[in-house]
Design an enzyme around this catalytic site. Structure first.
Site, PDB file in Angstrom:
ATOM      1  N   TYR A  24     -10.157  22.087   4.900  1.00 32.88           N
ATOM      2  CA  TYR A  24     -11.257  21.525   4.119  1.00 32.88           C
ATOM      3  C   TYR A  24     -12.640  22.034   4.535  1.00 32.88           C
ATOM      4  CZ  TYR A  24      -7.585  18.425   2.514  1.00 32.88           C
ATOM      5  OH  TYR A  24      -6.415  17.935   1.970  1.00 32.88           O
ATOM      6  N   ASN A  76     -13.963  14.590  -7.586  1.00 29.77           N
ATOM      7  CA  ASN A  76     -12.842  15.019  -6.753  1.00 29.77           C
ATOM      8  C   ASN A  76     -12.037  13.745  -6.475  1.00 29.77           C
ATOM      9  OD1 ASN A  76     -10.979  15.787  -4.888  1.00 29.77           O
ATOM     10  ND2 ASN A  76     -12.394  16.966  -3.609  1.00 29.77           N
ATOM     11  N   ASP A  89      -7.789   6.755 -17.503  1.00 31.20           N
ATOM     12  CA  ASP A  89      -8.188   5.916 -18.639  1.00 31.20           C
ATOM     13  C   ASP A  89      -9.699   5.673 -18.644  1.00 31.20           C
ATOM     14  OD1 ASP A  89      -5.622   5.750 -19.633  1.00 31.20           O
ATOM     15  OD2 ASP A  89      -5.165   3.846 -18.665  1.00 31.20           O
ATOM     16  N   HIS A 102     -11.482  20.342  -6.715  1.00 28.93           N
ATOM     17  CA  HIS A 102     -10.713  20.223  -5.479  1.00 28.93           C
ATOM     18  C   HIS A 102     -11.202  21.301  -4.525  1.00 28.93           C
ATOM     19  CE1 HIS A 102      -8.005  17.320  -7.214  1.00 28.93           C
ATOM     20  NE2 HIS A 102      -8.023  18.060  -8.308  1.00 28.93           N
ATOM     21  N   ARG A 113       1.123  18.009  -4.986  1.00 22.25           N
ATOM     22  CA  ARG A 113      -0.330  18.030  -5.229  1.00 22.25           C
ATOM     23  C   ARG A 113      -0.683  18.715  -6.540  1.00 22.25           C
ATOM     24  NH1 ARG A 113      -2.728  16.360  -0.483  1.00 22.25           N
ATOM     25  NH2 ARG A 113      -1.450  16.782   1.347  1.00 22.25           N
TER      26      ARG A 113
HETATM   27  O1  CA2 Z   1      -8.590  19.853  -2.103  1.00 25.11           O
HETATM   28  C1  CA2 Z   1      -9.062  18.755  -2.384  1.00 25.11           C
HETATM   29  O2  CA2 Z   1     -10.248  18.561  -2.573  1.00 25.11           O
HETATM   30  C2  CA2 Z   1      -8.136  17.539  -2.478  1.00 25.11           C
HETATM   31  O3  CA2 Z   1      -8.568  16.757  -3.582  1.00 25.11           O
HETATM   32  C3  CA2 Z   1      -8.309  16.782  -1.179  1.00 25.11           C
HETATM   33  C4  CA2 Z   1      -7.343  15.582  -1.035  1.00 25.11           C
HETATM   34  C5  CA2 Z   1      -5.916  15.966  -1.350  1.00 25.11           C
HETATM   35  O4  CA2 Z   1      -5.112  14.787  -1.387  1.00 25.11           O
HETATM   36  C6  CA2 Z   1      -5.805  16.696  -2.683  1.00 25.11           C
HETATM   37  O5  CA2 Z   1      -4.441  17.097  -2.862  1.00 25.11           O
HETATM   38  C7  CA2 Z   1      -6.690  17.929  -2.700  1.00 25.11           C
HETATM   39  C8  CA2 Z   1      -7.259  15.067   0.383  1.00 25.11           C
HETATM   40  C9  CA2 Z   1      -8.505  14.606   0.991  1.00 25.11           C
HETATM   41  C10 CA2 Z   1      -8.242  14.393   2.452  1.00 25.11           C
HETATM   42  O6  CA2 Z   1      -9.480  14.577   3.035  1.00 25.11           O
HETATM   43  C11 CA2 Z   1      -9.583  14.880   4.329  1.00 25.11           C
HETATM   44  C12 CA2 Z   1     -10.779  15.440   4.678  1.00 25.11           C
HETATM   45  C13 CA2 Z   1     -10.988  15.785   5.971  1.00 25.11           C
HETATM   46  C14 CA2 Z   1     -10.032  15.565   6.909  1.00 25.11           C
HETATM   47  C15 CA2 Z   1      -8.832  14.994   6.538  1.00 25.11           C
HETATM   48  C16 CA2 Z   1      -8.620  14.635   5.244  1.00 25.11           C
END
Ligand code: CA2
Length: 166
Positions: A24, A76, A89, A102, A113
Site C-alpha cells: 500500500y 475506495n 444502493d 483502489h 478481491r
Molecule cells: O487496493 C486497495 O485500495 C484496496 O481497496 C485496499 C483494501 C483491500 O481490501 C482491497 O481489496 C483493495 C484493504 C485495505 C487495508 O488497508 C491497510 C492499509 C495499511 C495497512 C494494512 C491494511
C-alpha cells in the site's frame, strides 16, 4: 451543482503508511488528504475527505454528498468492495459521477478481491496506481465537470445524459 468532490475511503485505510508498505506504499491517510486537496485546488474544486471503518457511516456520507449535490465522488470502499450491496444502493442514488479507486491492482491479487459490487455505480475505476490513484480520480472528475460546463447535455438532443461518458 457544487464544486466539491467528496472523497470517501473505507475500512483499515486509516492504517496506511504504518503496515504492509510493500503493498500500500508509505503515504499516510493525511498525505492522501493533502494530495486530494491540492489536486482539486488546481482545478478550482474543493474536497471533503473522510475515512471510516463502519459501513453505515459511509452510507450516511454518500447521502450527504447527494444532498449537497456534490460535483463528484471518489470512493475506495476497501474491504466493503466485495461485500456491500448497501453501499452500492446508496451510490446508485447519486447523480454525480463516481470514481472507484483502489491503491493496488485488485485484478492481480487474490480471486476474492476481483469482484466489486461498487463498480456497477462507477463512471470509472482506477486501480494499481498506488495512492496517486486518488489524484487521477479527481483530475478525471474535473475533466468531466469542465466538459459538461462547455457542452451541457441538452434535453432535446440527449435522451439520457448519464449514458454519455462526459
Ligand atoms: O487496493 C486497495 O485500495 C484496496 O481497496 C485496499 C483494501 C483491500 O481490501 C482491497 O481489496 C483493495 C484493504 C485495505 C487495508 O488497508 C491497510 C492499509 C495499511 C495497512 C494494512 C491494511
Amino acid at each position: 451543482m457544487s464544486t466539491t468532490i467528496h472523497v470517501l475511503t473505507g475500512p483499515n485505510l486509516d492504517l496506511l503508511g504504518t503496515r504492509e508498505p510493500e503493498l500500500y506504499g508509505r503515504a499516510t491517510l493525511a498525505d492522501i488528504e493533502k494530495l486530494c486537496q491540492t489536486t482539486a485546488q488546481r482545478h478550482g474544486l474543493t474536497t471533503v475527505f473522510r475515512q471510516s471503518n463502519h459501513e453505515g457511516e459511509i452510507i450516511e456520507w454518500i447521502h450527504e454528498a447527494r444532498a449537497a449535490t456534490a460535483a463528484g465522488l471518489v470512493i475506495n470502499p476497501a474491504g466493503f468492495t466485495t461485500t456491500s450491496v448497501a453501499i452500492l444502493d446508496a451510490l446508485l442514488t447519486l447523480k454525480a459521477p463516481i470514481v472507484e479507486v483502489h491503491i493496488t491492482n485488485i485484478h492481480a491479487r487474490e480471486e476474492f478481491r476481483r469482484h466489486s459490487y461498487i463498480s456497477k455505480a462507477a463512471r470509472a475505476v482506477i486501480c494499481g496506481f498506488g495512492t496517486e490513484g486518488y489524484a487521477l480520480a479527481i483530475t478525471g472528475l474535473a475533466a468531466i465537470a469542465s466538459v459538461s460546463r462547455i457542452f451541457p447535455p441538452s434535453a432535446s438532443t440527449v435522451a439520457d445524459a448519464s449514458e454519455y461518458p462526459f
